[in-house]
Design a protein around this motif. Structure first.
Motif, PDB file in Angstrom:
ATOM      1  N   TRP A 285       9.141   4.313   2.343  1.00 39.35           N
ATOM      2  CA  TRP A 285       8.768   3.517   3.515  1.00 39.35           C
ATOM      3  C   TRP A 285       7.573   2.599   3.223  1.00 39.35           C
TER       4      TRP A 285
ATOM      5  N   THR B 145      -0.293   9.250  12.550  1.00 33.72           N
ATOM      6  CA  THR B 145       0.382   9.435  13.839  1.00 33.72           C
ATOM      7  C   THR B 145      -0.689   9.704  14.899  1.00 33.72           C
TER       8      THR B 145
ATOM      9  N   PHE C 189       2.863   5.005  12.542  1.00 37.34           N
ATOM     10  CA  PHE C 189       2.263   4.723  11.221  1.00 37.34           C
ATOM     11  C   PHE C 189       0.749   4.522  11.294  1.00 37.34           C
TER      12      PHE C 189
ATOM     13  N   GLY D  59       3.625  13.132   4.356  1.00 41.00           N
ATOM     14  CA  GLY D  59       3.369  11.972   5.212  1.00 41.00           C
ATOM     15  C   GLY D  59       1.969  12.099   5.787  1.00 41.00           C
ATOM     16  N   SER D  60       1.854  12.865   6.883  1.00 45.47           N
ATOM     17  CA  SER D  60       0.535  13.069   7.477  1.00 45.47           C
ATOM     18  C   SER D  60      -0.398  13.792   6.503  1.00 45.47           C
TER      19      SER D  60
ATOM     20  N   GLN E 256      10.750  -2.101   4.329  1.00 43.71           N
ATOM     21  CA  GLN E 256      10.082  -0.947   3.729  1.00 43.71           C
ATOM     22  C   GLN E 256      10.957  -0.424   2.592  1.00 43.71           C
TER      23      GLN E 256
ATOM     24  N   GLY F  94       5.844  -0.698   3.042  1.00 44.93           N
ATOM     25  CA  GLY F  94       5.974  -2.065   3.546  1.00 44.93           C
ATOM     26  C   GLY F  94       5.765  -3.072   2.430  1.00 44.93           C
TER      27      GLY F  94
ATOM     28  N   GLN G  98      -4.641  23.580  18.861  1.00 43.60           N
ATOM     29  CA  GLN G  98      -4.354  22.150  18.979  1.00 43.60           C
ATOM     30  C   GLN G  98      -4.222  21.676  20.425  1.00 43.60           C
TER      31      GLN G  98
ATOM     32  N   LEU H 151       1.259   4.979  -0.163  1.00 44.59           N
ATOM     33  CA  LEU H 151       0.662   6.317  -0.073  1.00 44.59           C
ATOM     34  C   LEU H 151       1.729   7.362   0.254  1.00 44.59           C
ATOM     35  N   THR H 152       2.579   7.067   1.240  1.00 46.74           N
ATOM     36  CA  THR H 152       3.496   8.075   1.781  1.00 46.74           C
ATOM     37  C   THR H 152       4.585   8.474   0.789  1.00 46.74           C
TER      38      THR H 152
ATOM     39  N   TYR I   3       0.890  -1.170   0.000  1.00 49.11           N
ATOM     40  CA  TYR I   3       0.000   0.000   0.000  1.00 49.11           C
ATOM     41  C   TYR I   3       0.924   1.215   0.000  1.00 49.11           C
TER      42      TYR I   3
ATOM     43  N   ILE J  46       6.812   1.994  16.704  1.00 50.15           N
ATOM     44  CA  ILE J  46       6.265   2.429  15.406  1.00 50.15           C
ATOM     45  C   ILE J  46       4.751   2.585  15.435  1.00 50.15           C
TER      46      ILE J  46
ATOM     47  N   ASP K 240      -0.755  11.968  17.018  1.00 51.28           N
ATOM     48  CA  ASP K 240      -1.078  13.409  17.102  1.00 51.28           C
ATOM     49  C   ASP K 240      -2.156  13.751  16.067  1.00 51.28           C
ATOM     50  N   ILE K 241      -1.949  13.265  14.856  1.00 49.97           N
ATOM     51  CA  ILE K 241      -2.906  13.567  13.782  1.00 49.97           C
ATOM     52  C   ILE K 241      -4.254  12.912  14.097  1.00 49.97           C
TER      53      ILE K 241
HETATM   54  C1  LIG Z   1       8.391   1.536   9.473  1.00 49.02           C
HETATM   55  C2  LIG Z   1       7.419   2.308   8.674  1.00 49.02           C
HETATM   56  C3  LIG Z   1       6.505   1.643   7.861  1.00 49.02           C
HETATM   57  C4  LIG Z   1       5.632   2.364   7.059  1.00 49.02           C
HETATM   58  N1  LIG Z   1       4.817   1.710   6.176  1.00 49.02           N
HETATM   59  C5  LIG Z   1       4.094   2.427   5.272  1.00 49.02           C
HETATM   60  C6  LIG Z   1       3.403   1.778   4.194  1.00 49.02           C
HETATM   61  O1  LIG Z   1       3.419   0.555   4.074  1.00 49.02           O
HETATM   62  N2  LIG Z   1       2.731   2.548   3.315  1.00 49.02           N
HETATM   63  C7  LIG Z   1       2.687   3.896   3.410  1.00 49.02           C
HETATM   64  O2  LIG Z   1       2.056   4.542   2.573  1.00 49.02           O
HETATM   65  N3  LIG Z   1       3.341   4.566   4.420  1.00 49.02           N
HETATM   66  C8  LIG Z   1       4.054   3.857   5.333  1.00 49.02           C
HETATM   67  N4  LIG Z   1       4.729   4.495   6.336  1.00 49.02           N
HETATM   68  C9  LIG Z   1       4.627   5.938   6.471  1.00 49.02           C
HETATM   69  C10 LIG Z   1       3.868   6.378   7.728  1.00 49.02           C
HETATM   70  O3  LIG Z   1       2.511   6.144   7.578  1.00 49.02           O
HETATM   71  C11 LIG Z   1       4.229   7.850   7.949  1.00 49.02           C
HETATM   72  O4  LIG Z   1       5.528   7.858   8.494  1.00 49.02           O
HETATM   73  C12 LIG Z   1       3.275   8.571   8.865  1.00 49.02           C
HETATM   74  O5  LIG Z   1       2.039   8.736   8.223  1.00 49.02           O
HETATM   75  C13 LIG Z   1       3.788   9.957   9.265  1.00 49.02           C
HETATM   76  O6  LIG Z   1       4.273  10.668   8.180  1.00 49.02           O
HETATM   77  P1  LIG Z   1       5.733  11.313   8.266  1.00 49.02           P
HETATM   78  O7  LIG Z   1       6.638  10.270   8.756  1.00 49.02           O
HETATM   79  O8  LIG Z   1       6.043  11.930   6.956  1.00 49.02           O
HETATM   80  O9  LIG Z   1       5.631  12.393   9.379  1.00 49.02           O
HETATM   81  P2  LIG Z   1       5.154  13.947   9.238  1.00 49.02           P
HETATM   82  O10 LIG Z   1       3.821  14.004   8.573  1.00 49.02           O
HETATM   83  O11 LIG Z   1       6.273  14.706   8.650  1.00 49.02           O
HETATM   84  O12 LIG Z   1       4.979  14.305  10.742  1.00 49.02           O
HETATM   85  C14 LIG Z   1       6.090  14.504  11.621  1.00 49.02           C
HETATM   86  C15 LIG Z   1       5.541  14.872  12.993  1.00 49.02           C
HETATM   87  O13 LIG Z   1       4.777  16.069  12.888  1.00 49.02           O
HETATM   88  C16 LIG Z   1       3.464  15.861  13.386  1.00 49.02           C
HETATM   89  N5  LIG Z   1       2.538  16.629  12.576  1.00 49.02           N
HETATM   90  C17 LIG Z   1       2.412  16.636  11.227  1.00 49.02           C
HETATM   91  N6  LIG Z   1       1.447  17.447  10.841  1.00 49.02           N
HETATM   92  C18 LIG Z   1       0.934  17.993  11.967  1.00 49.02           C
HETATM   93  C19 LIG Z   1      -0.116  18.912  12.235  1.00 49.02           C
HETATM   94  N7  LIG Z   1      -0.891  19.422  11.284  1.00 49.02           N
HETATM   95  N8  LIG Z   1      -0.362  19.236  13.508  1.00 49.02           N
HETATM   96  C20 LIG Z   1       0.376  18.719  14.521  1.00 49.02           C
HETATM   97  N9  LIG Z   1       1.362  17.839  14.331  1.00 49.02           N
HETATM   98  C21 LIG Z   1       1.638  17.476  13.068  1.00 49.02           C
HETATM   99  C22 LIG Z   1       3.224  14.369  13.269  1.00 49.02           C
HETATM  100  O14 LIG Z   1       2.267  13.921  14.193  1.00 49.02           O
HETATM  101  C23 LIG Z   1       4.603  13.821  13.561  1.00 49.02           C
HETATM  102  O15 LIG Z   1       4.777  13.725  14.947  1.00 49.02           O
HETATM  103  C24 LIG Z   1       5.612   3.789   7.129  1.00 49.02           C
HETATM  104  C25 LIG Z   1       6.507   4.440   7.991  1.00 49.02           C
HETATM  105  C26 LIG Z   1       7.411   3.732   8.730  1.00 49.02           C
HETATM  106  C27 LIG Z   1       8.394   4.477   9.581  1.00 49.02           C
END
Ligand SMILES: Cc1cc2nc3c(=O)[nH]c(=O)nc-3n(C[C@H](O)[C@H](O)[C@H](O)COP(=O)(O)OP(=O)(O)OC[C@H]3O[C@@H](n4cnc5c(N)ncnc54)[C@H](O)[C@@H]3O)c2cc1C
Length: 595
Positions: free
Chosen positions: A186, A399, A396, A160-161, A242, A188, A495, A154-155, A152, A392, A401-402
């Motif tokens: 990342w 998050t 994932f 990310g978020s 990943q 999986g 927030q 997406l990221t 899957y 983790i 927080d989100i």
């Molecule tokens: C081991 C691993 C496996 C994964 N597997 C998959 C997968 O199979 N498929 C896939 O698509 N993705 C995958 N991911 C991605 C994962 O879903 C993302 O890491 C996650 O959604 C967060 O995105 P980011 O890491 O870019 O963090 P960011 O979005 O950059 O966020 C960083 C921090 O800022 C905070 N933040 C962001 N925006 C806001 C806001 N508006 N208000 C307050 N706080 C905020 C977040 O809560 C977080 O603490 C994987 C990640 C990891 C590490």
């Protein structure tokens, strides 16, 4: 109480207790479906067999991979078809059965759990939920047999978020195919998946203009332009892999659109709702395992002449973990039933469950390390790996927080709509000064009325808890209204308040699920027959109530201004900005010369 009860959590923000969604607490699997229970038991016995010799978590962690033979064994025993409907060769498990077996797998080995969660719960699930008959017939049987894995994707590095704003793009070609250009990271199973559900922005017409909206696609690694660039090294779940993927003008046939063009974000969200339930199931089972380890260790380790289990600080840890576990288990019982209902709405409940269970398992893994002392920190004991593996879950699938923002912002929509008229009056506060307070009071009394009560006749043993719960519903509604009234549309940026509202709602959902489960046990077994569960219920509900009141008390804290000011100063200084108390003239560590 309204019959129109789409979401329990959303309801409590508006003062409504939709208790029909929780009561009666769902029957257990074996009561509901003996045939499915046989399948579950068979899967668990196969897992037991694999756990002897084949599944070696320390080795997966060390070698940062899951051997092919293990994936083969999972496939041969049906574990890769858990969520795929029977007509396509899978086991078609209900949400409850799927959550139960998945929990067992994930607690046995977290990396294997991630591999299966991505394959069954995300990649295949996207096709199960949104695929056409043709797409399902083409892809699901091979995924169910485990001939290939699903992923899957997406990221992206930039998003990310903020997944709605992915950068990858797909342009339509004249022959109906699409050209995808983009970058995912990342992902999986991405290094070896044969089928990937992915997302890219596509041009769609809106109000006579062309805008970009996400669309979901099914892609395969043999499509020209698909590249696996690298895999990533990690803190935990190191057996799972990943990958970083690049779509370099990748040609995707037109019949590989998943769902409707421009509606891909809905696909992503719905799949993730189901994924969060799976994740919560894994965390709940993991906590059960850690609690067992805690007891075993604490009973056998003797210090100061007594097993450390004799000491109250250890006992506090055991009691907190057990009572949290009772709540998480109850939440899962409710959630899996909501997910099973036709058209059931469970996004907020899944988010609550994911946040609660992922924080619970992290606490439990951490307490296990603490109970084990130095042995918690060193190999070959499993505890440090478990702690790494647990982390983790808070990141994932959204998050925490989100998800807290998601819960609160969705929750307050009910009260916000009801207060819309009031909101309009508040837009002109000076003009309406004389009228406002009277208007506000009458309007509020008319639209929002009293908060509801639990209509179900609860066992007398639970009635005191229920009274507190009802009081807390009123307080959540009151808190939500205050926040909306004060900040109106700017509430999205408040927030700190939103986080607390969300914490209040999560505690309340957990408490409501605990009451529903305990009520059922009392009805079936009487007080004496469920003394242990009653003790867990009492402990959880009272502690949860305390946490609720702490969040409510701090909801609109005057200290938030102080927090914002300190954060501003820290940002301006790029760090602490204060001299060391020990040697004020020395500038510690900062390379840029600032303190
Ligand atoms: C081991 C691993 C496996 C994964 N597997 C998959 C997968 O199979 N498929 C896939 O698509 N993705 C995958 N991911 C991605 C994962 O879903 C993302 O890491 C996650 O959604 C967060 O995105 P980011 O890491 O870019 O963090 P960011 O979005 O950059 O966020 C960083 C921090 O800022 C905070 N933040 C962001 N925006 C806001 C806001 N508006 N208000 C307050 N706080 C905020 C977040 O809560 C977080 O603490 C994987 C990640 C990891 C590490």
């Amino acid at each position: 109480m309204s019959d129109d009860a789409p979401s329990f959590v959303r309801g409590i923000f508006a003062g409504a207790i939709h208790d029909s969604l929780l009561f009666p607490f769902p029957a257990s699997l074996d009561e509901r479906d003996p045939e499915e229970t046989r399948t579950v038991r068979h899967l668990l016995s196969e897992l037991e067999r694999m756990s002897r010799g084949l599944i070696d978590s320390a080795r997966f962690d060390e070698e940062e991979t899951i051997p092919e033979e293990v994936i083969r064994a999972l496939a041969d025993t049906g574990w890769l078809g858990l969520s795929i409907p029977k007509e396509y060769g899978g086991l078609g498990l209900s949400p409850a059965a799927y959550s139960h077996v998945f929990g067992a797998l994930s607690s046995l080995d977290a990396s294997l759990g991630v591999l299966v969660a991505v394959h069954c719960g995300l990649g295949s699930k996207a096709i199960v939920l949104f695929g056409t008959d043709e797409q399902k017939s083409r892809y699901l049987p091979m995924l169910a047999r485990g001939e290939t894995l699903a992923a899957y994707a997406l990221t992206e590095p930039e998003t990310g978020s903020d997944a709605q704003h992915i950068v990858s793009q797909a342009q339509p070609n004249d022959d109906g195919s699409w050209t995808l250009t983009g970058h995912k990271h990342w992902i999986g199973n991405g290094h070896r998946a044969g089928v990937i559900a992915t997302f890219a922005q596509t041009p769609v017409e809106k109000d006579g203009k062309t805008v970009l909206r996400p669309t979901a696609f099914i892609i395969r690694p043999d499509m020209p332009g698909f590249k696996v660039v690298s895999t990533v090294r990690k803190m935990g779940i190191r057996g799972s892999t990943q990958a970083e993927l690049v779509y370099d003008e990748m040609r995707v046939p037109g019949d590989h659109v998943l769902g409707t063009v421009g509606k891909g974000f809905g696909v992503a969200v719905q799949v993730l709702n189901a994924g969060r339930m799976t994740l919560a199931a894994g965390c709940t089972s993991g906590t059960r395992k850690f609690l067992k380890q805690m007891v075993e260790f604490a009973e056998s380790r003797v210090q100061f002449g007594r097993p450390i289990a004799d000491y109250e600080i250890t006992q506090r840890k055991l009691a907190r973990t057990a009572s949290d576990l009772y709540a998480a288990d109850a939440m899962l019982g409710v959630l899996t039933q909501l997910a099973d209902a036709e058209g059931g709405e469970y996004a907020l409940e899944a988010a609550c469950c994911k946040v609660f269970a992922s924080e619970m398992v992290w606490r439990a893994a951490d307490e296990m390390v603490q109970i084990a002392g130095g042995r918690g920190f060193v190999k070959p004991y499993p505890y440090e790996r478990q702690l790494r593996d647990s982390r983790i879950n808070r990141i994932f699938e959204g998050t925490n927080d989100i998800l807290r923002l998601f819960i609160a912002l969705n929750g307050i929509q009910g009260p916000a709509e009801e207060l819309k008229e009031l909101g309009l009056a508040l837009k002109r506060p000076l003009k309406n000064l004389g009228l406002l307070s009277e208007y506000a009071a009458s309007r509020l009394a008319r639209t929002l009325g009293d908060t509801s009560t639990i209509d179900v006749e609860l066992h007398e043993r639970l009635q005191a808890h229920a009274k507190y719960f009802e009081k807390h519903v009123a307080e959540l509604k009151d808190g939500a209204e205050k926040v909306i009234r004060e900040y109106r549309k700017d509430v999205v940026d408040r927030q700190m308040e939103l986080e607390r509202l969300s914490d209040m709602a999560i505690e309340m959902f957990a408490t409501a699920c605990v009451l529903a489960r305990t009520q059922k046990l009392l009805e079936e077994n009487g007080e004496d027959g469920c003394a242990r569960e009653l003790a867990l219920c009492d402990l959880f509900v009272v502690d949860s109530g305390r946490r609720f009141r702490a969040s409510r008390g701090a909801l609109q804290s005057w200290q938030d201004d102080g927090r914002r000011a300190v954060a501003r100063a820290v940002r301006e200084d790029g760090g602490y900005g204060v001299a060391s108390a020990l040697l004020p003239d020395e500038i510690p560590a900062n390379v840029d010369g600032k303190r």
